[in-house]
Design an enzyme around this catalytic site. Sequence first.
Site, PDB file in Angstrom:
ATOM      1  N   SER A 138       4.113   0.397   9.598  1.00  0.00           N
ATOM      2  CA  SER A 138       3.724  -0.267   8.291  1.00  0.00           C
ATOM      3  C   SER A 138       4.578  -0.261   7.382  1.00  0.00           C
ATOM      4  O   SER A 138       6.008  -0.078   7.131  1.00  0.00           O
ATOM      5  CB  SER A 138       2.563  -0.002   7.616  1.00  0.00           C
ATOM      6  OG  SER A 138       1.434   0.689   7.952  1.00  0.00           O
ATOM      7  N   HIS A 146       0.846  -1.341  -0.068  1.00  0.00           N
ATOM      8  CA  HIS A 146      -0.019  -0.251  -0.020  1.00  0.00           C
ATOM      9  C   HIS A 146       0.593   1.637   0.005  1.00  0.00           C
ATOM     10  O   HIS A 146       0.726   2.254  -0.660  1.00  0.00           O
ATOM     11  CB  HIS A 146      -0.957   0.049   1.176  1.00  0.00           C
ATOM     12  CG  HIS A 146      -0.261   0.037   2.262  1.00  0.00           C
ATOM     13  ND1 HIS A 146      -0.686  -1.429   2.647  1.00  0.00           N
ATOM     14  CD2 HIS A 146      -0.254   0.647   3.195  1.00  0.00           C
ATOM     15  CE1 HIS A 146       0.311  -1.206   4.425  1.00  0.00           C
ATOM     16  NE2 HIS A 146       0.673  -0.137   3.855  1.00  0.00           N
ATOM     17  N   GLY A 185       3.011   4.126  11.978  1.00  0.00           N
ATOM     18  CA  GLY A 185       4.176   4.338  11.568  1.00  0.00           C
ATOM     19  C   GLY A 185       4.768   2.891  12.236  1.00  0.00           C
ATOM     20  O   GLY A 185       5.930   2.474  11.463  1.00  0.00           O
ATOM     21  N   SER A 225       1.416  -4.922   7.428  1.00  0.00           N
ATOM     22  CA  SER A 225       0.265  -4.907   6.590  1.00  0.00           C
ATOM     23  C   SER A 225      -0.542  -4.005   7.401  1.00  0.00           C
ATOM     24  O   SER A 225      -0.921  -2.603   7.507  1.00  0.00           O
ATOM     25  CB  SER A 225      -0.246  -6.109   5.896  1.00  0.00           C
ATOM     26  OG  SER A 225      -1.309  -5.557   5.161  1.00  0.00           O
ATOM     27  N   ASP A 247       0.180  -7.890  -0.367  1.00  0.00           N
ATOM     28  CA  ASP A 247       0.304  -6.976   0.044  1.00  0.00           C
ATOM     29  C   ASP A 247       2.134  -6.349   0.515  1.00  0.00           C
ATOM     30  O   ASP A 247       2.479  -5.874   1.544  1.00  0.00           O
ATOM     31  CB  ASP A 247      -0.506  -6.187   1.245  1.00  0.00           C
ATOM     32  CG  ASP A 247       0.132  -4.395   2.607  1.00  0.00           C
ATOM     33  OD1 ASP A 247       0.598  -3.689   1.062  1.00  0.00           O
ATOM     34  OD2 ASP A 247      -0.450  -3.817   2.351  1.00  0.00           O
TER      35      ASP A 247
END
Length: 494
Positions: A333, A214, A331, A349, A244
Amino acid sequence: MPKRKAAIAVGGVAALGAAALLLPNANASQDKDQATGATGTAKTLKAADASGLAAQLQKILGDAFAGSYYDSAKQQLVVNVVNGDDNVVVQAKKAGAVVRQVDNSTAELQAAARTLKAKATIPGTSWAVDPRTNKVLVTADSTVTGGKWDRLRSTVRGLGSDTATLKKSSGTFKTFVSGGDAIFSQIQGGNVRCSLGFNVTASDGSPAFLTAGHCGVAAKDWSDSQTGQPIATVDQATFPGQGDFSLVKYNDPATQAPSEVNTGNGQTVQIKQAADATVGATVFRMGSTTGLHDGQVTGLDATVNFQSETDPNGVDTVTGLIQTNVCAEAGDSGGSLFTQDGSAIGLTSGGSGDCTNGGETFFQPVTTALQATGATLGAGGAGAGDQAGAGDQAGAGAGDQSGEGAGDQSGAGAGDQSGAGAGDQSGAGAGDQSGAGAGDQSGAGAGDQSGEGAGDQSGAGGDQIGGSADPSAPADASGSGAAHDGSSSVHGTR
């Protein structure tokens, strides 16, 4: 721009409990057999070895194989079988596994997952197969109420209590924007902040790194500081759908990209190989917001239904994820999930909860990302590159970065990432990937890591002040939470 190493996970304040497990000698060998496999006595195995044995037995047992998990207390692999055939049981025991007879076959559990996908693909829900209960565990976050809750509950009841169970999560599924070595991108409307997961070598031999998909969908060019010049460019990105993950190449082919994770306090873990996750195995997550935390894998092949960020009535479904009870916050990810013996397992994810109350966190399997992108784990290039995550990135990014970002990951931004994706994206395991062993991931792992990590975690490379940054950052960081190297955020909501 000064030449620095492109390090991976950021240091920062580390949870003592997790750090203790990574001290020298913590990797003491655990592979002594209690007895030879021929006797039928279960072997004592490391989690990584248990994963390999499970894969072998799945091929040998065929339709009789109904999942497996690692009993960390006894250090044994438990294999579920649905066939009373003595030959099947003997084969599994001779291989060194503990054999358990169960009622639901893999095919039956997968069928249950398909029913959930067809009748209950609702934002804020997830499901995965839990091999420990031999059922499909369905989770709904706090946004699933009223008619949506009634529809979900009715669907689960229709599957039968012996096939599926339903639980409510107190939080909301969202992506976590900060973490590990923070990386930034400037886009219209603000900054996107993510974390670097693992350094790799691209198929063409150039140095690169993996992070959340993402994040790669949200922005193309990435820097190691909030206002710095781009140092890396997205080459491939997948989100939502079957994964992802993003492959991001360093612009300077001379960038040094060591295969290691900086766990803080001067300690690093050398990443030696990529490995598949095993339900029940202990794993570690490193992130700039919350630091180092550990927990267990609770499910595989999980499906998560995130609220679409671009369509109020839409759902962004991501399949094939690893479900855990390791905590994470905004923060984190895109950060790294790994084992104490140096195996790269996943990329943060998204999920629900925090490191004070616990929650569920989902990760993109590294093995799948490597296979899809053609990259290999390990250093690429020579030179230095200003470390992607490094930077002084004081806090950038997070923010509720509602906007952009990836898919539904609306709130990605750190902060409370109220934004879209977040919301109800209960992280649920959307898809039919019943496979997952969702398990009991009650949020464990969470630990107290309340925001730790942030701090000064010089993080990898540079002086990067702590990825945590105050998530207030505007950024619509659609993928916002992505990159962080270790922190858990479920597919970065932007």
